[in-house]
Design an enzyme around this catalytic site. Structure first.
Site, PDB file in Angstrom:
ATOM      1  N   GLY A  16       0.801  -1.211   0.000  1.00  0.00           N
ATOM      2  CA  GLY A  16       0.000   0.000   0.000  1.00  0.00           C
ATOM      3  C   GLY A  16       0.838   1.267   0.000  1.00  0.00           C
ATOM      4  O   GLY A  16       2.077   1.230   0.029  1.00  0.00           O
ATOM      5  N   ASP A  88      -4.872  -1.264   6.124  1.00  0.00           N
ATOM      6  CA  ASP A  88      -6.146  -0.562   6.134  1.00  0.00           C
ATOM      7  C   ASP A  88      -6.896  -0.900   7.416  1.00  0.00           C
ATOM      8  O   ASP A  88      -6.758  -1.994   7.975  1.00  0.00           O
ATOM      9  CB  ASP A  88      -6.988  -0.963   4.926  1.00  0.00           C
ATOM     10  CG  ASP A  88      -6.421  -0.443   3.613  1.00  0.00           C
ATOM     11  OD1 ASP A  88      -5.675   0.551   3.656  1.00  0.00           O
ATOM     12  OD2 ASP A  88      -6.721  -1.047   2.564  1.00  0.00           O
ATOM     13  N   CYS A 156      -2.746  11.646   9.797  1.00  0.00           N
ATOM     14  CA  CYS A 156      -1.757  12.495   9.128  1.00  0.00           C
ATOM     15  C   CYS A 156      -2.061  13.984   9.289  1.00  0.00           C
ATOM     16  O   CYS A 156      -1.133  14.794   9.471  1.00  0.00           O
ATOM     17  CB  CYS A 156      -1.662  12.129   7.649  1.00  0.00           C
ATOM     18  SG  CYS A 156      -3.243  11.992   6.790  1.00  0.00           S
ATOM     19  N   HIS A 258      -0.073  17.885   3.173  1.00  0.00           N
ATOM     20  CA  HIS A 258      -1.289  18.492   3.731  1.00  0.00           C
ATOM     21  C   HIS A 258      -0.988  19.930   4.167  1.00  0.00           C
ATOM     22  O   HIS A 258      -0.033  20.173   4.919  1.00  0.00           O
ATOM     23  CB  HIS A 258      -1.765  17.718   4.958  1.00  0.00           C
ATOM     24  CG  HIS A 258      -2.378  16.383   4.651  1.00  0.00           C
ATOM     25  ND1 HIS A 258      -2.599  15.932   3.374  1.00  0.00           N
ATOM     26  CD2 HIS A 258      -2.830  15.394   5.482  1.00  0.00           C
ATOM     27  CE1 HIS A 258      -3.155  14.729   3.422  1.00  0.00           C
ATOM     28  NE2 HIS A 258      -3.312  14.390   4.697  1.00  0.00           N
ATOM     29  N   ASN A 345       2.248  14.165   4.410  1.00  0.00           N
ATOM     30  CA  ASN A 345       1.299  13.264   5.062  1.00  0.00           C
ATOM     31  C   ASN A 345       1.701  11.807   5.043  1.00  0.00           C
ATOM     32  O   ASN A 345       1.289  11.026   5.907  1.00  0.00           O
ATOM     33  CB  ASN A 345      -0.090  13.413   4.424  1.00  0.00           C
ATOM     34  CG  ASN A 345      -0.059  13.247   2.921  1.00  0.00           C
ATOM     35  OD1 ASN A 345       0.522  14.070   2.203  1.00  0.00           O
ATOM     36  ND2 ASN A 345      -0.693  12.201   2.411  1.00  0.00           N
TER      37      ASN A 345
END
EC number: 1.2.1.11
Length: 369
Positions: A16, A88, A156, A258, A345
């Site tokens: 991921g 996840d 994040c 971010h 992030n």
């Protein structure tokens, strides 16, 4: 530490977005050696380079390209002292608990255990002292545990916020309230993430659960730990100096980084001036740097004087994404001070935080030998 044998680590969710960033950051780490990779059953048994849809700006490190991926079962990671989880949330809960029960130190990016009253929620540049909760976690979860635990890092967007807030509270005392408007990168949604027709030429003013997470995570991170009459420790959620946090979160067409517009009100009256705030932010030195963590940024906060900085494209990879950038520090006509903060992030907001947390745990002796 650097001259001793390497510490074997595993990565869960290795294919991921966060797992890939773990691999890029750990491939040349002076202490940690990537020993095992875990992913979904459909990837298990394949060489990493064959299973992954690699999306990082650098090539797959040769040291992991041919590593065979395992299912996320503790038996495959028994030779690891540390496991980094980029799973996840829908898969992380049971898997991370099983790894803890198998006496593995789990450093998680998932949200599943952040609200657990015995699991530390640590931004390593802010509150590593919360690791003191780990012995109690072991005792309450399973008195037989000697090495296993779960430690989480923050969402994040929360991470980018609490680093400058911690610097300001360290210098000027408690903050009474914070208003935040975020402009969050699409990588924060994972891969494949937000459909292109939803995000291109657009701003999405909603990220499920994000505002709530920012509002309560900030309190747990900036709060202390208290001990009750029964000897049990609890997180005080900034209760000694109540803090109100209001967040509005938006997804924008930026890949990484971010950006957050922040306004704060201090309990201290009169409040500090913008120049005093700039100086306090620039001077902030986290314990992780003083301890000698190799992944800690030399400057936790970079303060920009240019009126149009920070910007994601220009500033997100400074210090390999391990610190935050702050700019436009000025008076707020409603509260006291307002500023803009930028954080990477998927680095300090995710993988880098977990890695620094693990480095601190090693130096503190929290990770068993």
């Amino acid at each position: 530490m650097q001259d001793g044998p390497g510490i074997n680590v595993g990565i869960l969710g290795a294919t991921g977005t966060v797992g890939q960033r773990f691999i890029t950051l750990l491939a040349d780490h002076p202490w940690f050696v990537i020993h095992a990779l875990g992913a979904s059953p459909k990837s298990a048994g394949k060489p990493y380079a064959e299973a992954v849809a690699w999306k990082q700006p650098t090539p797959i490190p040769p040291s992991v390209a041919d590593m065979i991926i395992y299912e996320c079962q503790a038996e495959h990671f028994k030779d690891c002292r540390i496991v980094f989880s980029g799973l996840d949330a829908d898969a992380a809960g049971d898997i991370e608990a099983a790894f803890r029960s198998a006496e593995l130190a789990v450093f998680s990016n998932s949200k599943n255990y952040r609200r657990d009253p015995h699991v530390p929620l640590i931004v390593p540049l802010v509150n590593p002292a919360h690791m003191s909760m780990i012995p109690q976690q072991r005792a309450l979860h399973d008195p037989q545990l000697k090495k296993g635990f779960i430690l989480t890092n923050a969402n994040c967007s929360t991470t980018g916020l609490v680093i400058p807030l911690a610097a300001l509270e360290k210098t000027f005392g408690p903050i009474e309230c914070v208003l935040i408007t975020t402009m969050q990168a699409i990588s924060g949604a994972g891969y494949p993430g937000v459909p292109s027709l939803d995000i291109m030429d657009n701003i999405v003013p909603y990220i499920s659960g994000e505002e709530e997470k920012m509002e309560w995570e900030t309190l747990k991170i900036l709060g202390g730990i208290t001990e009750g009459d029964d000897g049990l420790k609890t997180f005080d959620m900034h209760a000694r100096h109540p803090l109100r946090v209001s967040a509005s979160c938006n997804r924008v067409p930026v890949i990484d980084g971010h950006t957050e517009c922040v306004s704060v009100r201090f309990a201290r009256r009169p409040p500090p001036s913008p120049q005093q705030v700039r100086e306090a932010l620039a001077a902030f030195t986290p314990d992780a740097l003083a301890m000698g963590c190799p992944s800690a940024p030399r400057h936790a906060i970079i303060v920009h004087e240019q009126p149009d900085r920070p910007q994601p494209r220009l500033d997100r990879y400074f210090q390999n994404g391990s610190g935050v950038s702050v700019g436009r520090v000025r008076q707020c006509q409603v509260l006291d001070i307002k500023f803009v903060v930028l954080s990477n992030n998927v680095s300090i907001g995710a993988a880098t935080s977990s890695i620094i947390n693990a480095e601190i745990a090693v130096l503190k002796g929290v990770v068993g030998s």
